[in-house]
Design a protein around this motif. Structure first.
Motif, short mmCIF file in Angstrom:
data_model
loop_
_atom_site.label_atom_id
_atom_site.label_comp_id
_atom_site.label_asym_id
_atom_site.label_seq_id
_atom_site.Cartn_x
_atom_site.Cartn_y
_atom_site.Cartn_z
N LEU A 1 0.26 -7.10 4.61
CA LEU A 1 0.13 -5.77 4.03
C LEU A 1 1.43 -5.02 4.31
O LEU A 1 1.83 -4.86 5.46
N VAL B 1 0.97 -7.04 9.27
CA VAL B 1 1.21 -5.70 8.75
C VAL B 1 2.68 -5.37 8.93
O VAL B 1 3.19 -5.40 10.05
N ILE C 1 -6.68 0.05 12.31
CA ILE C 1 -6.37 -0.69 11.09
C ILE C 1 -5.52 -1.92 11.39
O ILE C 1 -5.80 -3.02 10.91
N GLU D 1 -7.64 -4.55 13.26
CA GLU D 1 -8.59 -5.23 12.38
C GLU D 1 -7.89 -6.23 11.46
O GLU D 1 -8.40 -7.34 11.23
N LEU D 2 -6.75 -5.87 10.95
CA LEU D 2 -6.02 -6.77 10.05
C LEU D 2 -5.47 -7.99 10.78
O LEU D 2 -5.62 -9.12 10.33
N LEU E 1 -7.50 -3.24 1.95
CA LEU E 1 -8.00 -3.91 3.16
C LEU E 1 -9.01 -4.99 2.80
O LEU E 1 -9.09 -6.02 3.47
N TYR F 1 0.86 -1.18 0.00
CA TYR F 1 0.00 0.00 0.00
C TYR F 1 0.90 1.23 0.00
O TYR F 1 1.81 1.36 0.83
#
Length: 200
Positions: free
Chosen positions: A69, A98, A87, A90-91, A60, A19
């Motif tokens: 990610l 992440v 974020i 949640e991931l 996402l 990202y």
């Protein structure tokens, strides 16, 4: 949630999805994740403060359990510290790790680790603070540049010396009356007219 350096095993497990967020279309997007092997990359051209980040929403929605990610830095992913926590939580709850390249940290779902939460908060707070300093420096730089621009460029005088002398003579002849019309005749504002009269 656990934070660890990125390993080759993590890189091989699932898809690595990048990202990228840049604040304008003119910024170079390649250098943020340059040299990294990624299966797919999502890019937003938006400021960090905006909630309109369609590429992030797509990223996402795209990632699945086992994926990672990959983001250049925490301030590229989130608008503020609360946003960052949300974020990442949640991931990781979905089984997605992440990775933050600049900070050298990867957050995963391998058990509850208070130290990981502390690390995320500290690094996120530093990123938020750094971003606020950058904004402040930008505002100061703009103000300084404007001041220097006026100083070095200067303003062309509205009237020549002869016109200024004529202006004062006509004003004196009219006894200070009809100055609005006088300003119109010389093509200057009332404020400029008064400035020239004050120099007499």
């Amino acid at each position: 949630m656990k934070t660890t350096p990125t390993t080759q095993a993590q890189a091989d497990a699932g898809h690595r999805v990048g990202y990228i967020r840049v604040s304008s279309v003119d910024q170079n997007t390649t250098r943020q994740l340059d040299g990294l092997v990624l299966h797919k990359v999502f890019t937003d051209h938006a400021s960090g403060g905006t909630t309109n980040r369609p590429a992030l929403a797509e990223a996402l929605a795209h990632v699945r359990a086992g994926d990672c990610l990959v983001v250049h830095s925490m301030d590229r992913l989130a608008r503020n510290l609360d946003d960052l926590h949300r974020i990442v939580r949640e991931l990781t709850d979905r089984g997605v790790s992440v990775e933050f390249v600049k900070e050298g940290q990867t957050f995963t779902t391998e058990g509850v680790n208070p130290m990981a939460n502390l690390m995320l908060s500290m690094l996120g707070a530093f990123a938020e603070f750094e971003r606020s300093l950058i904004r402040e420096r930008q505002r100061e730089g703009i103000a300084i540049a404007r001041g220097q621009s006026d100083k070095y460029r200067g303003r062309a005088p509205a009237l020549t010396a002869e016109q200024a002398a004529d202006l004062r003579q006509r004003d004196a002849a009219q006894g200070g009356k009809g100055r609005a019309a006088l300003a119109r005749d010389f093509g200057v504002s009332r404020q400029t007219l008064y400035q020239y009269l004050a120099k007499d």
